[in-house]
Design a protein around this motif. Structure first.
Motif, mmCIF file in Angstrom:
data_model
loop_
_atom_site.group_PDB
_atom_site.id
_atom_site.type_symbol
_atom_site.label_atom_id
_atom_site.label_comp_id
_atom_site.label_asym_id
_atom_site.label_seq_id
_atom_site.Cartn_x
_atom_site.Cartn_y
_atom_site.Cartn_z
ATOM 1 N N UNK A 32 35.969 28.243 -8.885
ATOM 2 C CA UNK A 32 34.812 27.700 -9.575
ATOM 3 C C UNK A 32 33.527 28.265 -9.001
ATOM 4 N N UNK A 33 32.541 28.555 -9.853
ATOM 5 C CA UNK A 33 31.281 29.136 -9.395
ATOM 6 C C UNK A 33 31.352 30.647 -9.245
ATOM 7 N N UNK A 34 32.481 31.251 -9.653
ATOM 8 C CA UNK A 34 32.641 32.702 -9.550
ATOM 9 C C UNK A 34 32.932 33.313 -10.916
ATOM 10 N N UNK A 35 32.578 34.589 -11.017
ATOM 11 C CA UNK A 35 32.997 35.442 -12.130
ATOM 12 C C UNK A 35 33.704 36.633 -11.501
ATOM 13 N N UNK A 36 34.783 37.081 -12.110
ATOM 14 C CA UNK A 36 35.455 38.309 -11.682
ATOM 15 C C UNK A 36 35.353 39.296 -12.831
ATOM 16 N N UNK A 37 34.789 40.473 -12.564
ATOM 17 C CA UNK A 37 34.551 41.468 -13.605
ATOM 18 C C UNK A 37 35.362 42.713 -13.263
ATOM 19 N N UNK A 38 36.264 43.113 -14.176
ATOM 20 C CA UNK A 38 37.078 44.310 -13.955
ATOM 21 C C UNK A 38 36.199 45.548 -14.106
ATOM 22 N N UNK A 39 36.044 46.304 -13.024
ATOM 23 C CA UNK A 39 35.181 47.484 -13.037
ATOM 24 C C UNK A 39 35.922 48.742 -13.437
ATOM 25 N N UNK A 95 44.125 33.911 -11.851
ATOM 26 C CA UNK A 95 44.509 34.908 -10.861
ATOM 27 C C UNK A 95 44.613 36.271 -11.522
ATOM 28 N N UNK A 96 44.024 37.286 -10.873
ATOM 29 C CA UNK A 96 44.023 38.644 -11.401
ATOM 30 C C UNK A 96 44.979 39.493 -10.578
ATOM 31 N N UNK A 97 45.793 40.260 -11.276
ATOM 32 C CA UNK A 97 46.774 41.129 -10.651
ATOM 33 C C UNK A 97 46.676 42.497 -11.308
ATOM 34 N N UNK A 98 46.704 43.567 -10.526
ATOM 35 C CA UNK A 98 46.657 44.897 -11.113
ATOM 36 C C UNK A 98 46.254 45.945 -10.103
ATOM 37 N N UNK A 99 45.829 47.079 -10.619
ATOM 38 C CA UNK A 99 45.336 48.184 -9.793
ATOM 39 C C UNK A 99 43.942 48.541 -10.262
ATOM 40 N N UNK A 100 43.025 48.691 -9.323
ATOM 41 C CA UNK A 100 41.664 49.046 -9.665
ATOM 42 C C UNK A 100 40.678 48.276 -8.819
ATOM 43 N N UNK A 101 39.486 48.103 -9.347
ATOM 44 C CA UNK A 101 38.416 47.422 -8.617
ATOM 45 C C UNK A 101 37.820 46.314 -9.471
ATOM 46 N N UNK A 102 37.485 45.217 -8.800
ATOM 47 C CA UNK A 102 36.908 44.057 -9.463
ATOM 48 C C UNK A 102 35.663 43.623 -8.696
ATOM 49 N N UNK A 103 34.645 43.199 -9.447
ATOM 50 C CA UNK A 103 33.444 42.617 -8.839
ATOM 51 C C UNK A 103 33.618 41.113 -8.840
ATOM 52 N N UNK A 104 33.389 40.491 -7.686
ATOM 53 C CA UNK A 104 33.410 39.035 -7.584
ATOM 54 C C UNK A 104 31.961 38.578 -7.409
ATOM 55 N N UNK A 105 31.477 37.830 -8.390
ATOM 56 C CA UNK A 105 30.115 37.308 -8.382
ATOM 57 C C UNK A 105 30.196 35.816 -8.094
ATOM 58 N N UNK A 106 29.457 35.371 -7.087
ATOM 59 C CA UNK A 106 29.376 33.941 -6.765
ATOM 60 C C UNK A 106 27.917 33.509 -6.905
ATOM 61 N N UNK A 107 27.719 32.378 -7.543
ATOM 62 C CA UNK A 107 26.385 31.802 -7.678
ATOM 63 C C UNK A 107 26.442 30.424 -7.033
ATOM 64 N N UNK A 108 25.713 30.258 -5.933
ATOM 65 C CA UNK A 108 25.740 28.994 -5.198
ATOM 66 C C UNK A 108 24.391 28.297 -5.300
ATOM 67 N N UNK A 109 24.384 26.979 -5.595
ATOM 68 C CA UNK A 109 23.118 26.241 -5.555
ATOM 69 C C UNK A 109 22.623 26.185 -4.107
#
Length: 191
Positions: free
Chosen positions: A131-138, A172-186
């Motif tokens: 929660x509070x995160x986005x995962x973006x497949x790069x 849950x993300x599974x694979x090969x490659x790179x992902x950006x993890x974005x967290x937004x905290x109050x």
């Protein structure tokens, strides 16, 4: 489980008209926002839009190099190396190796703090999205599944698709490659 498909996001012109951005998420979703996550296409050198009262984290995600000048100081930004700076700063770019795409996390100073990490995915160990995160497949090939006991069938992700985190049945993300993890905290107020 919520997936934001990059192909469904309409491109918008930058505030200063110098480029194009695709907004992945913002809060609140209407009106003036306190934080925003977007992917911008930078095809020519020039001024970056100012975001007074905000803090920015930016990373090149496609292309080789962005030379970002912030308040007169040059910063050579290579792919997948996040850089934090004030949205109040005068900033401009040069593109010595050609066009780039960058990932932007912008948050209202004093209210939210944005974080950006780039991780390599594994085919053997799933990466949870909280929660509070986005995962973006790069880049690469990956799928996301519901991390709960009754796991659902994995859904393929396209390049730049975003998975919205959850504290219940973490995707849950599974694979090969790179992902950006974005967290937004109050930002918690200190008394």
């Amino acid at each position: 489980m919520e997936i934001i498909r990059f192909s469904d996001i309409r491109p918008e012109r930058w505030r200063n008209g110098g480029g194009v951005t695709r907004e992945i998420a913002r809060h609140p979703s209407n009106g003036e926002w306190d934080w925003r996550v977007s992917i911008a296409e930078v095809g020519s050198a020039g001024e970056f839009s100012a975001f007074p009262g905000m803090e920015r984290v930016i990373s090149v995600i496609d292309g080789e190099l962005l030379v970002l000048t912030v308040d007169g100081a040059e910063h050579a930004m290579e792919k997948y190396r996040p850089f934090r700076f004030s949205g109040d700063s005068a900033s401009s770019s040069a593109l010595p190796t050609g066009d780039i795409r960058d990932l932007n996390v912008i948050a209202r100073t004093g209210a939210y703090k944005g974080y950006l990490s780039i991780l390599e995915l594994s085919k053997k160990r799933a990466h949870p999205v909280f929660g509070g995160q986005l995962a973006i497949l790069l880049e690469g090939k990956a799928a996301v599944s519901d991390g709960g006991e009754g796991t659902s069938e994995a859904i393929e992700l396209g390049r730049y698709d975003a998975v919205v985190g959850s504290d219940q049945n973490n995707p849950e993300i599974l694979g090969r490659g790179f992902v950006a993890i974005v967290s937004i905290d109050p930002v918690e107020e200190t008394v």
